[in-house]
Design a protein around this motif. Structure first.
Motif, PDB file in Angstrom:
ATOM      1  N   GLY A   1      71.027 102.171  25.988  1.00  0.00           N
ATOM      2  CA  GLY A   1      69.943 100.646  26.155  1.00  0.00           C
ATOM      3  C   GLY A   1      70.476 100.273  24.879  1.00  0.00           C
ATOM      4  N   ILE A   2      70.599 100.094  23.617  1.00  0.00           N
ATOM      5  CA  ILE A   2      71.126  99.695  22.997  1.00  0.00           C
ATOM      6  C   ILE A   2      72.856  99.443  23.549  1.00  0.00           C
ATOM      7  CG2 ILE A   2      72.794  99.718  20.642  1.00  0.00           C
ATOM      8  CD1 ILE A   2      70.390 102.082  19.807  1.00  0.00           C
ATOM      9  N   ASP A   3      73.222  99.971  24.087  1.00  0.00           N
ATOM     10  CA  ASP A   3      74.541  99.357  25.163  1.00  0.00           C
ATOM     11  C   ASP A   3      74.085  97.860  25.826  1.00  0.00           C
ATOM     12  OD1 ASP A   3      77.746  99.800  24.877  1.00  0.00           O
ATOM     13  OD2 ASP A   3      76.772 100.948  27.312  1.00  0.00           O
ATOM     14  N   MET A   4      73.128  98.387  26.677  1.00  0.00           N
ATOM     15  CA  MET A   4      73.135  96.968  27.638  1.00  0.00           C
ATOM     16  C   MET A   4      72.851  95.446  26.775  1.00  0.00           C
ATOM     17  SD  MET A   4      73.699  98.606  30.686  1.00  0.00           S
ATOM     18  CE  MET A   4      75.145  99.151  29.448  1.00  0.00           C
ATOM     19  N   VAL A   5      71.763  96.092  25.863  1.00  0.00           N
ATOM     20  CA  VAL A   5      71.538  95.172  25.164  1.00  0.00           C
ATOM     21  C   VAL A   5      73.075  93.999  24.393  1.00  0.00           C
ATOM     22  CG1 VAL A   5      70.603  93.711  23.124  1.00  0.00           C
ATOM     23  CG2 VAL A   5      69.110  95.759  24.172  1.00  0.00           C
TER      24      VAL A   5
ATOM     25  N   GLU B   1      76.875  89.560  24.673  1.00  0.00           N
ATOM     26  CA  GLU B   1      78.446  89.925  25.164  1.00  0.00           C
ATOM     27  C   GLU B   1      79.245  89.308  26.663  1.00  0.00           C
ATOM     28  OE1 GLU B   1      80.292  93.392  23.798  1.00  0.00           O
ATOM     29  OE2 GLU B   1      80.403  92.919  22.620  1.00  0.00           O
ATOM     30  N   GLY B   2      77.706  89.195  27.553  1.00  0.00           N
ATOM     31  CA  GLY B   2      78.138  88.573  28.827  1.00  0.00           C
ATOM     32  C   GLY B   2      79.321  89.720  29.585  1.00  0.00           C
TER      33      GLY B   2
END
Length: 252
Positions: free
Chosen positions: A38-42, A47-48
């Protein structure tokens, strides 16, 4: 305490708190994966860079299916639906080989497709490979020992614990690496402290409830630690970086 040891003094196959312990570990595994990714997806959203190749989607589907299968199996045991548990468990024959192939293939593909990948993350393939191969071995062993409940549940649980590094690392790897610096010991604990603590927790549970460690647990714990130590050692070896750069098209 009921279920501490069998009448013969052998390791008790079950204990009244086993289901709670296993459910608790599975919950922590899910929490680590959901929070970490989840942190990585945010971060990627900011960063687009939320576009992924097909192999990443296949990887996510296979590993998520495994976690869903594990949770379902725990629930079926808790509700005493053992016949369904045994039938559904046959899905492991498909999912374990899929994870064994898709884990390394996805990691390699991500590096191949990024010509600017830093050397650190290319060398990190040692961790990716250790996670996948170490886990697949334990899960396959657990499947083969499904007629031995005490061994089966420990091997399946520990095999899944071996896969949790990517979730934990996405939560605290950067902070721990910055705090502890470089070197074999700092690297090991920065990367693997989550799995390390979960492995110890399972062993501590056996000691509290049985007064001893189950042989399947001991073997699985040693296997996980050995794989992680090899991954840590390889990460710092020049020959490893040269080899994986050549394999991924990043060689000079």
């Amino acid at each position: 305490m009921a279920g501490r040891v069998s009448a013969s003094g052998a390791f008790a196959a079950s204990h009244r708190y086993d289901r709670t312990m296993i459910a608790g570990v599975v919950f922590v595994i899910w929490l680590a994966i959901v929070a970490g990714f989840g942190i990585d997806m945010v971060r990627r959203a900011h960063e687009g860079s939320l576009s992924f190749p097909l192999i990443v989607h296949l990887h996510v589907a296979a590993y998520t299916s495994w976690l869903l299968l594990l949770a379902a199996q725990v629930w079926l045991v808790r509700t005493r639906r053992m016949a369904v548990h045994r039938r559904l468990g046959m899905a492991a024959l498909l999912l374990i080989p899929l994870m064994l192939v898709l884990g390394p293939a996805t990691a390699v593909t991500q590096i191949v497709n990024n010509p600017y990948m830093p050397d650190r993350w290319i060398a990190w393939l040692s961790v990716n490979f250790a996670n996948t191969f170490g886990s697949a071995f334990l899960l396959a062993a657990g499947f083969l020992m499904r007629r031995d409940p005490a061994s089966h549940k420990r091997l399946m649980l520990m095999g899944t614990v071996a896969l949790t590094e990517p979730g934990f690392s996405r939560i605290w790897l950067s902070a721990l690496s910055a705090r502890w610096g470089e070197g074999y010991v700092p690297f090991y604990f920065s990367a693997f402290i989550g799995t390390f603590m979960l492995v110890l927790a399972v062993g501590a549970y056996d000691l509290v409830t049985r007064g001893r460690l189950h042989p399947a647990y001991v073997g699985a714990a040693l296997w996980i630690f050995a794989n992680e130590l090899v991954a840590t050692w390889l990460f710092y070896q020049p020959f490893w970086l040269v080899a994986v750069k050549a394999m991924t098209g990043h060689g000079a």
